[in-house]
Design a protein around this motif. Structure first.
Motif, short mmCIF file in Angstrom:
data_model
loop_
_atom_site.label_atom_id
_atom_site.label_comp_id
_atom_site.label_asym_id
_atom_site.label_seq_id
_atom_site.Cartn_x
_atom_site.Cartn_y
_atom_site.Cartn_z
N ILE A 39 0.84 -1.20 0.00
CA ILE A 39 0.00 0.00 0.00
C ILE A 39 0.87 1.25 0.00
CG2 ILE A 39 -1.63 1.34 1.40
CD1 ILE A 39 -2.82 -1.41 2.26
N ASP A 83 -8.87 12.14 1.95
CA ASP A 83 -8.53 11.61 0.62
C ASP A 83 -7.53 10.46 0.74
OD1 ASP A 83 -10.16 13.43 -0.71
OD2 ASP A 83 -8.54 14.87 -1.04
N ASP A 86 -9.20 7.30 2.27
CA ASP A 86 -10.03 6.61 1.29
C ASP A 86 -9.18 5.82 0.30
OD1 ASP A 86 -12.26 7.69 2.50
OD2 ASP A 86 -12.51 9.30 1.03
N GLU A 87 -8.09 6.40 -0.14
CA GLU A 87 -7.20 5.72 -1.09
C GLU A 87 -6.58 4.49 -0.45
OE1 GLU A 87 -3.03 6.63 -3.49
OE2 GLU A 87 -4.33 8.31 -2.93
N TRP A 88 -6.08 4.64 0.77
CA TRP A 88 -5.48 3.50 1.46
C TRP A 88 -6.49 2.38 1.69
CZ3 TRP A 88 -2.98 7.13 5.62
CH2 TRP A 88 -1.85 7.74 5.07
N ASN A 89 -7.71 2.76 2.09
CA ASN A 89 -8.73 1.75 2.36
C ASN A 89 -9.14 1.01 1.10
OD1 ASN A 89 -8.82 2.18 5.11
ND2 ASN A 89 -10.57 3.57 5.04
N ASP A 90 -9.19 1.70 -0.03
CA ASP A 90 -9.52 1.02 -1.29
C ASP A 90 -8.46 -0.02 -1.64
OD1 ASP A 90 -11.84 2.47 -1.60
OD2 ASP A 90 -10.98 3.93 -3.00
N ASP A 91 -7.18 0.36 -1.53
CA ASP A 91 -6.11 -0.59 -1.79
C ASP A 91 -6.12 -1.73 -0.78
OD1 ASP A 91 -5.07 0.70 -4.03
OD2 ASP A 91 -3.56 1.81 -2.90
N GLN A 93 -8.60 -2.91 1.10
CA GLN A 93 -9.73 -3.84 1.01
C GLN A 93 -9.46 -4.93 -0.02
OE1 GLN A 93 -13.58 -2.10 0.26
NE2 GLN A 93 -14.64 -3.95 0.91
N LEU A 94 -8.90 -4.54 -1.15
CA LEU A 94 -8.56 -5.53 -2.17
C LEU A 94 -7.50 -6.50 -1.65
CD1 LEU A 94 -8.53 -6.68 -5.05
CD2 LEU A 94 -6.84 -4.92 -5.62
N ARG A 129 -14.74 -2.72 7.06
CA ARG A 129 -14.64 -3.41 5.78
C ARG A 129 -13.30 -4.12 5.62
NH1 ARG A 129 -13.79 0.73 0.72
NH2 ARG A 129 -12.35 2.22 1.67
N LEU A 130 -12.25 -3.62 6.28
CA LEU A 130 -10.95 -4.28 6.19
C LEU A 130 -10.90 -5.50 7.09
CD1 LEU A 130 -8.36 -1.37 6.01
CD2 LEU A 130 -9.68 -2.45 4.19
#
Length: 231
Positions: A39, A83, A86-91, A93-94, A129-130
């Motif tokens: 990340i 911002d 949100d970016e870290w969480n998107d990466d 979660q995947l 979510r993580l």
């Protein structure tokens, strides 16, 4: 002073470990350091910034919002802290859904505790979510009676004992009968302040503190095959 388990799995068994266990996720049950390295690599790579050598160690004990604010200020970014979150969480979660691994023998240890009748909880800083993605991928989700976060405890983080006391309350177990498993020195100290026993799991992210962690903890392990039986 704690007794660190030997490499063959032997462990000092004279500890009254209690009747409930409370587990951290990142660095304790989950071998997630590689995910956060990835990340960080993606984040700094997108901005063409070389990640400083001291960055990971500096933010290791911070909550996500504080890390984001620190990062914005340190690198003079023209973005909001949210911002970055949100970016870290998107990466994350995947990656938590497809790549995170349990620490050695973690799942079998959880199974043995459940079979013994112990009550189990998670105490984590990860957002819902993580942690749900991670627990699902690691096949751990069904072992826990409760999952607690620092947000549930309305605390700043694991520098305070609130999350452990909340977990004990939800489990219906007295703090003195709970054993916490953590990888950070500050968290081990907080577990003790909550009146609980604390066992340390080795993680590379806190390797520089390992000697201090083992002095503070009631026991120290590098593999859950070395973990104590709850008495």
């Amino acid at each position: 002073m704690s007794q660190e388990s030997d490499a063959t799995g032997g462990v000092e068994r004279g500890v009254n470990a209690g009747k409930a266990a409370i587990f951290d996720l990142d660095g304790t049950l989950l071998d997630s350091m590689g995910i956060w390295r990835e990340i960080d690599r993606r984040f700094f790579g997108r901005r063409h910034i070389e990640m400083p050598a001291d960055y990971a160690a500096h933010v290791a004990s911070m909550q996500t919002g504080a890390i984001a604010q620190y990062t914005v200020e340190r690198f003079n970014l023209q973005e909001s802290a949210q911002d970055l979150v949100d970016e870290w969480n998107d990466d994350a979660q995947l990656l938590y859904a497809i790549a995170v691994s349990p620490k050695p023998h973690a799942v079998s240890y959880l199974r043995s505790l459940r079979e013994s009748g112990a009550r189990l909880a998670v105490a984590t800083s990860l957002p819902p979510r993580l942690r749900e993605a991670a627990l699902g991928h690691a096949q751990m989700k069904d072992y826990f009676d409760h999952v607690c976060s620092v947000d549930d405890a309305h605390s700043k983080g694991k520098e305070e004992p609130d999350i452990y006391l909340l977990a004990a309350s939800r489990l219906g177990i007295e703090p003195s009968h709970c054993t916490v498993f953590e990888d950070l020195l500050i968290a081990v100290k907080s577990a003790h302040r909550a009146g609980m026993k604390a066992w340390a799991m080795y993680d590379e992210s806190s390797a520089s503190d390992w000697d201090a962690i083992t002095r503070e903890a009631d026991g120290a392990i590098r593999d859950f095959a070395q973990a104590p039986q709850l008495l």
